[in-house]
Motif scaffolding. Sequence first.
Motif, PDB file in Angstrom:
ATOM      1  N   SER A 309       0.902  -1.296   0.012  1.00  0.00           N
ATOM      2  CA  SER A 309      -0.016  -0.080   0.016  1.00  0.00           C
ATOM      3  C   SER A 309       0.822   1.237  -0.081  1.00  0.00           C
ATOM      4  CB  SER A 309      -0.846  -0.080   1.119  1.00  0.00           C
ATOM      5  OG  SER A 309      -1.642  -1.177   1.211  1.00  0.00           O
ATOM      6  N   VAL A 310       1.861   1.255   0.486  1.00  0.00           N
ATOM      7  CA  VAL A 310       2.914   2.439   0.816  1.00  0.00           C
ATOM      8  C   VAL A 310       3.633   2.639  -0.459  1.00  0.00           C
ATOM      9  CG1 VAL A 310       4.888   3.228   1.928  1.00  0.00           C
ATOM     10  CG2 VAL A 310       3.315   2.187   3.343  1.00  0.00           C
ATOM     11  N   VAL A 315       0.732   6.603  -6.608  1.00  0.00           N
ATOM     12  CA  VAL A 315      -0.042   6.244  -7.553  1.00  0.00           C
ATOM     13  C   VAL A 315      -1.643   6.540  -7.132  1.00  0.00           C
ATOM     14  CG1 VAL A 315      -0.982   4.651  -9.327  1.00  0.00           C
ATOM     15  CG2 VAL A 315       1.434   4.804  -8.784  1.00  0.00           C
ATOM     16  N   THR A 316      -1.886   5.901  -6.003  1.00  0.00           N
ATOM     17  CA  THR A 316      -3.189   6.321  -5.290  1.00  0.00           C
ATOM     18  C   THR A 316      -3.552   7.719  -5.363  1.00  0.00           C
ATOM     19  OG1 THR A 316      -2.965   4.394  -4.107  1.00  0.00           O
ATOM     20  CG2 THR A 316      -4.541   5.648  -3.321  1.00  0.00           C
ATOM     21  N   VAL A 335      -5.403  10.683   1.582  1.00  0.00           N
ATOM     22  CA  VAL A 335      -4.553   9.268   1.273  1.00  0.00           C
ATOM     23  C   VAL A 335      -3.544   8.829   1.709  1.00  0.00           C
ATOM     24  CG1 VAL A 335      -3.583   8.358  -1.007  1.00  0.00           C
ATOM     25  CG2 VAL A 335      -5.489   9.703  -1.492  1.00  0.00           C
ATOM     26  N   PRO A 336      -2.330   9.767   2.149  1.00  0.00           N
ATOM     27  CA  PRO A 336      -1.322   9.064   2.985  1.00  0.00           C
ATOM     28  C   PRO A 336      -1.944   8.537   4.511  1.00  0.00           C
ATOM     29  CG  PRO A 336      -0.595  11.247   2.082  1.00  0.00           C
ATOM     30  CD  PRO A 336      -2.150  11.102   1.962  1.00  0.00           C
ATOM     31  N   LEU A 337      -2.895   9.181   5.017  1.00  0.00           N
ATOM     32  CA  LEU A 337      -3.439   8.975   6.442  1.00  0.00           C
ATOM     33  C   LEU A 337      -4.284   7.462   5.902  1.00  0.00           C
ATOM     34  CD1 LEU A 337      -4.024   9.316   9.260  1.00  0.00           C
ATOM     35  CD2 LEU A 337      -6.396  10.285   8.418  1.00  0.00           C
ATOM     36  N   GLY A 430     -10.187   0.736  -1.342  1.00  0.00           N
ATOM     37  CA  GLY A 430     -10.835   1.485   0.043  1.00  0.00           C
ATOM     38  C   GLY A 430     -10.182   2.900   0.188  1.00  0.00           C
ATOM     39  N   GLN A 431      -8.806   2.900   0.169  1.00  0.00           N
ATOM     40  CA  GLN A 431      -8.081   4.081   0.265  1.00  0.00           C
ATOM     41  C   GLN A 431      -8.443   5.145  -0.724  1.00  0.00           C
ATOM     42  OE1 GLN A 431      -3.893   2.696   0.425  1.00  0.00           O
ATOM     43  NE2 GLN A 431      -4.471   1.284   2.088  1.00  0.00           N
ATOM     44  N   ALA A 432      -8.912   4.930  -1.982  1.00  0.00           N
ATOM     45  CA  ALA A 432      -9.218   5.622  -2.935  1.00  0.00           C
ATOM     46  C   ALA A 432     -10.847   6.018  -2.700  1.00  0.00           C
ATOM     47  CB  ALA A 432      -9.161   5.187  -4.257  1.00  0.00           C
TER      48      ALA A 432
END
Length: 493
Positions: A309-310, A315-316, A335-337, A430-432
């Motif tokens: 994920s990191v 890209v995310t 997004v970083p959070l 989910g992060q997006a």
Amino acid sequence: MPLRTPPKGLVVPDTAVQPKRRLRFPSFTVQVLLGLALGVLLGWVALQMGPTADGTPNWLTTTLDTIGSSFVTLLKAIVPPLVFLAIVTSIANLRQVTNAARLAGQTLLWFAITAAISVAVGIGLGLVFQPGSRSTLDPAGGSEPSSTGSWLDFLNGLIPGNVLGLGAGTQVTPGDDGSFTATTSISFNVLQIVVVALVIGIAALRTGKAAEPFLAFNRSALAVVQKVLWWIIRLAPLGTLGLIGKAVATYGWDLLAPLGTYAVAIYTGLAVVLLVVYPIVLRTNGLGVASFFRGAWPAIQLAFVSRSSVGTLPVTERVVERNLGVPRSYASFAVPLAATTKMDGCASIYPAISAIFVAQLFGVDLSVTDYLLIAFVSVVGSAATAGLTGAVVMLTLTLSTLGLPLAGVGLLLAIDPILDMGRTAVNVAGQALVPTVVAKREGILDLDRYASASAENLFTDDEPAADDTTAVGAEQDAVSRDVPAQREPVRTA
């Protein structure tokens, strides 16, 4: 026959000089799909070749590993400066910290909502599939992992050891001749970088005119880092080839036999969350499902093959801004959070099904209270283990909270890389999703850009003109003043 002179005033085109045709490459999506297909093929070839005589990987496996790992290393290298510069710039441009606090609260709320739904799916599938009861594994063959999760990890990971959020570790490896080899590696904690950037951004905001030169430098540095990121993303098809090829060559599918039911339960849960739960959340908030997946596809596919994920974070963040229409002032924080605390695959579905598997395998009956504890750990525990990598950390936290034997973790590690591909893809989706939903509910989502979302938008308008600064500032001011950028009412959850 005499040549005729063209009539006076008639322009005859010069056919002697023709413009050169530029070589047109396939679209970025097609390039990635080609890289994926070729990687599977080369991985299968490497798998058939087998290891060398001395047991080391063959040359093709080594080549695929080098290509894939180099691409992920490049992405991870750009994460610290990208996160720091983007957050400092966005906080300084928000003008009001109170609005940022509200957006942060909405983001955390939706983190919890989607995590609760995901863990409910995991518990339900665990009870339906009964993976531990149908496994042929011997519980005596389990072993405890070298590292475990703790509820104090959040405090330990939140406070930065230095202003850059960097850390170093040394690993000593004994040799056959009695000598020792020391390897020192430098790592970073994204959560600590977020904290440092937030503090510095707020400080710059409160400093006033004296901080203007610093903020100007910060904006220029961010533009340079984003250009480098653009170059790295263009290598995604090649990186996909190496990553998926290495996975096929190394793991194959033979390891799935003893844990077949367990693996099917995990991937069924991932599919339900990705293809059922997330679309329902999107439709409930008035967002098109197809547009979301078209826009988020580059990050989701990269997460699947990279298992990081990191590593996928740059890209995310880019697809959330460029493809899905979330303002940079909000996306650079959310997004970083999310990359450190929003993990529906690793922190909800996986530990829920795995805990039920371990309990059934070791003959431990779980009560209703235990299932509620699983849900609680999945919703809150991902924040407690923020900044720590690996789903094993979250799994050990769940097992230790329930009092289940940690030796069960060792039985699951054999197929963990195969499961991790799907887990990471759901994590990144989910992060997006959450920043997009929150931006829509707050009326700051660019609906036109979202409706036309495409993987190709990732590379459009890469370098905004100098006179676009006013437009960008107006968008950020709209966020800070609670003025909707679109014709959407400001609503709260």
